[in-house]
Design a protein around this motif. Structure first.
Motif, PDB file in Angstrom:
ATOM      1  N   ALA A  25       0.977  -1.081  -0.044  1.00  0.00           N
ATOM      2  CA  ALA A  25       0.017  -0.041   0.033  1.00  0.00           C
ATOM      3  C   ALA A  25       0.972   1.335  -0.062  1.00  0.00           C
ATOM      4  O   ALA A  25       0.604   2.292  -0.720  1.00  0.00           O
ATOM      5  N   LEU A  26       1.924   1.291   0.607  1.00  0.00           N
ATOM      6  CA  LEU A  26       2.831   2.621   0.866  1.00  0.00           C
ATOM      7  C   LEU A  26       3.488   2.811  -0.327  1.00  0.00           C
ATOM      8  O   LEU A  26       3.514   3.821  -0.875  1.00  0.00           O
ATOM      9  N   GLN A  27       3.882   1.714  -1.099  1.00  0.00           N
ATOM     10  CA  GLN A  27       4.497   1.890  -2.268  1.00  0.00           C
ATOM     11  C   GLN A  27       3.669   2.407  -3.519  1.00  0.00           C
ATOM     12  O   GLN A  27       4.159   3.263  -4.045  1.00  0.00           O
ATOM     13  N   LEU A  28       2.416   1.777  -3.524  1.00  0.00           N
ATOM     14  CA  LEU A  28       1.621   2.241  -4.544  1.00  0.00           C
ATOM     15  C   LEU A  28       1.198   3.646  -4.246  1.00  0.00           C
ATOM     16  O   LEU A  28       1.079   4.519  -5.159  1.00  0.00           O
ATOM     17  N   LEU A  29       0.869   3.909  -3.029  1.00  0.00           N
ATOM     18  CA  LEU A  29       0.387   5.582  -2.554  1.00  0.00           C
ATOM     19  C   LEU A  29       1.533   6.334  -3.363  1.00  0.00           C
ATOM     20  O   LEU A  29       1.455   7.591  -3.936  1.00  0.00           O
ATOM     21  N   ARG A  30       2.951   6.004  -2.925  1.00  0.00           N
ATOM     22  CA  ARG A  30       3.858   6.747  -3.236  1.00  0.00           C
ATOM     23  C   ARG A  30       4.005   7.094  -4.765  1.00  0.00           C
ATOM     24  O   ARG A  30       4.469   8.054  -5.358  1.00  0.00           O
ATOM     25  N   ALA A  31       3.475   5.995  -5.335  1.00  0.00           N
ATOM     26  CA  ALA A  31       3.568   6.018  -6.868  1.00  0.00           C
ATOM     27  C   ALA A  31       2.474   6.781  -7.564  1.00  0.00           C
ATOM     28  O   ALA A  31       2.192   6.747  -8.912  1.00  0.00           O
ATOM     29  N   GLY A  32       1.423   7.260  -6.459  1.00  0.00           N
ATOM     30  CA  GLY A  32       0.317   8.050  -6.937  1.00  0.00           C
ATOM     31  C   GLY A  32      -0.951   7.242  -7.213  1.00  0.00           C
ATOM     32  O   GLY A  32      -1.824   7.615  -8.084  1.00  0.00           O
ATOM     33  N   ILE A  33      -1.012   5.632  -6.807  1.00  0.00           N
ATOM     34  CA  ILE A  33      -1.974   4.897  -6.774  1.00  0.00           C
ATOM     35  C   ILE A  33      -2.752   4.830  -5.733  1.00  0.00           C
ATOM     36  O   ILE A  33      -2.116   4.428  -4.563  1.00  0.00           O
TER      37      ILE A  33
END
Ligand code: FAD
Length: 425
Positions: A25-33
């Motif tokens: 979740a954290l990585q997706l959020l950082r990628a704008g998703i």
């Protein structure tokens, strides 16, 4: 199947809010998703004792910007001490002996604290201006799913049905996503011959501060105390060697009975542990099992962490696999967000060598960890002393190198670091 209709910011559902799910979740959020996370428990699950960060998992923690948070909770654990039934030291294994590759690594943090570090980072990231945010739902789980040409239709236990482009199963050893998408658990799970339990207890005065202290009990039980971030409390661990008993799965009273059978022989601090078990608010119990699967993905569904490749606590690499798996999965999704099937296939290929090495178990497995007889315990302690001898140390260090050779992919052009913030999409 066509994947042409997948948007550049796919809708991703993550089932499970443990280390693997929250890292995805954290990585997706950082990628704008914007991720949707569902966690079966009513809130963040506390519990668990120290988990290691070393080699590739430490690099991932750095790239995810987790190190400042980890440093806040990092344990000062200096190695492992074996004691006899009176508490007298029988063998000692300092952390630096095998260059930090032994049972205690340079960076140790409790599982619960690491999960909190991830949740704090998620909340901080979600609050950034322009960030897509996160849809986090506690007390929710998947009831049914149907994968189709354009994604996955998910029916939730709460009754709603929603559409997603990608489903990530991060729901642990007994994953519902795995069962619904790949088949029954028995197909992929190997029981390793024992059960393990963790819970927090007040620190007994006799416990050595900063050392993992282990006592082997006749009958096949392993009792350990590990430091907590708060010195007033200690993490107790009990492992017992027993045949598999599926009836234990959801029966906490039966689980405690089994552990008490293991402790019945008595020994150093056994009465204190017995008394603390019922008072603990974070009692955790599960079987020691390994999940092996020929593939962890379909075109739209990916398993990450214990759901796909649990190594059991015996491997000492569960958290490492969850973090590295989450990093590679999101790195690949972000490289081709409009072609999830290709991204998920690459994730499987790239991660496989790391998992195969991380899932290796120490020689002798549960049997070596829980000798049944007093003679067996004496032999185990003699072996520990031998492995720490000057002659054996270089050989042991080489044997423990495990996942050091894995070349972690670099996603820095697609996945922003914590300092760079969320990518505009
Ligand atoms: C409370 C706890 C304590 C642990 N303590 C230790 C320890 O001390 N040492 C050790 O080596 N390993 C421990 N583990 C296992 C360790 O966390 C994992 O091996 C590793 O971190 C990989 O994590 P994961 O996220 O894949 O799985 P897990 O940590 O098991 O997380 C899975 C998450 O999914 C949730 N979940 C399960 N089923 C569903 C569902 N159907 N729908 C939605 N959510 C679901 C669970 O509640 C959990 O939060 C512990 C796990 C838990 C849950």
């Amino acid at each position: 199947m066509t994947t042409r209709t997948t948007p550049a910011t796919p809708r991703v559902l993550i089932s499970g809010g443990g280390i693997a799910g929250n890292a995805v979740a954290l990585q997706l959020l950082r990628a704008g998703i914007r991720p949707t996370v569902i966690e079966r428990a009513a809130g963040p699950r506390p519990g668990g004792q120290a988990v290691d960060l070393r080699g590739p998992s430490r690099i991932v923690a750095e790239r995810m910007g987790l190190m400042p948070g980890i440093r806040r909770y990092q344990l000062d654990e200096r190695g492992m001490v074996y004691v006899d039934s009176t508490g007298r030291e029988a063998a000692r294994m300092p952390a630096e002996l095998f260059e930090g590759k032994g049972a205690v690594a340079e960076i140790e943090i409790t599982r619960g604290d690491l999960n909190q570090v991830l949740l704090d980072a998620l909340a901080e990231e979600a609050a950034r201006p322009g960030a897509p945010g996160v849809d986090y739902r506690y007390g929710e789980r998947i009831h049914a799913l149907r994968e189709h040409a354009h994604g996955v239709s998910v029916e939730f236990a709460s009754g709603a049905t929603e559409e997603f482009d990608v489903l990530v199963g991060a729901d642990g050893l007994h994953s519902t996503t795995r069962r619904l998408a790949f088949g029954p658990e028995e197909q992929f799970s190997t029981y390793l011959g024992g059960y393990t339990s963790y819970f927090t207890m007040p620190t007994p005065a006799e416990v050595r501060p900063h050392w993992m202290t282990v006592q082997l009990l006749p009958g096949g039980a392993f009792l350990a105390f590990r430091p907590d971030a708060d010195p007033a409390t200690t993490k107790a661990m009990i492992s017992v060697r027993r045949p598999a008993d599926p009836a234990l799965r959801r029966d906490t009273a039966a689980q405690k009975r089994l552990l008490r059978e293991g402790l019945a022989v008595g020994g150093w601090l056994v009465p204190e542990v017995d008394a603390a078990m019922d008072r603990a608010e974070d009692f955790y119990f599960d079987e020691l099992a390994r999940i092996t699967m020929p593939r962890w993905t379909t075109e739209r569904i990916a398993l990450v962490g214990d759901a796909g490749y649990c190594g059991s606590p015996l491997s000492g690499q569960g958290t490492a696999m969850a973090l590295v798996g989450a990093y590679v999965l999101v790195g690949e999704i972000v490289r081709t967000p409009d072609r999830p099937a290709a991204a998920l296939a690459r994730y499987g290929e790239i991660l496989r060598p790391f998992v195969e090495s991380a899932q290796q178990l120490p020689p002798g497995g549960v049997k070596a960890m829980t000798p049944r007889t007093r003679a067996g315990i004496r032999a185990s302690l003699a072996l520990v002393r031998l492995t720490t001898s000057t002659i054996m140390r270089p050989l042991m260090t080489r044997m423990l190198s495990g996942t050091d050779d894995y070349t972690l992919p670099d996603y820095s052009t697609d996945l922003p670091t914590a300092e760079q913030g969320t990518l505009p999409r």
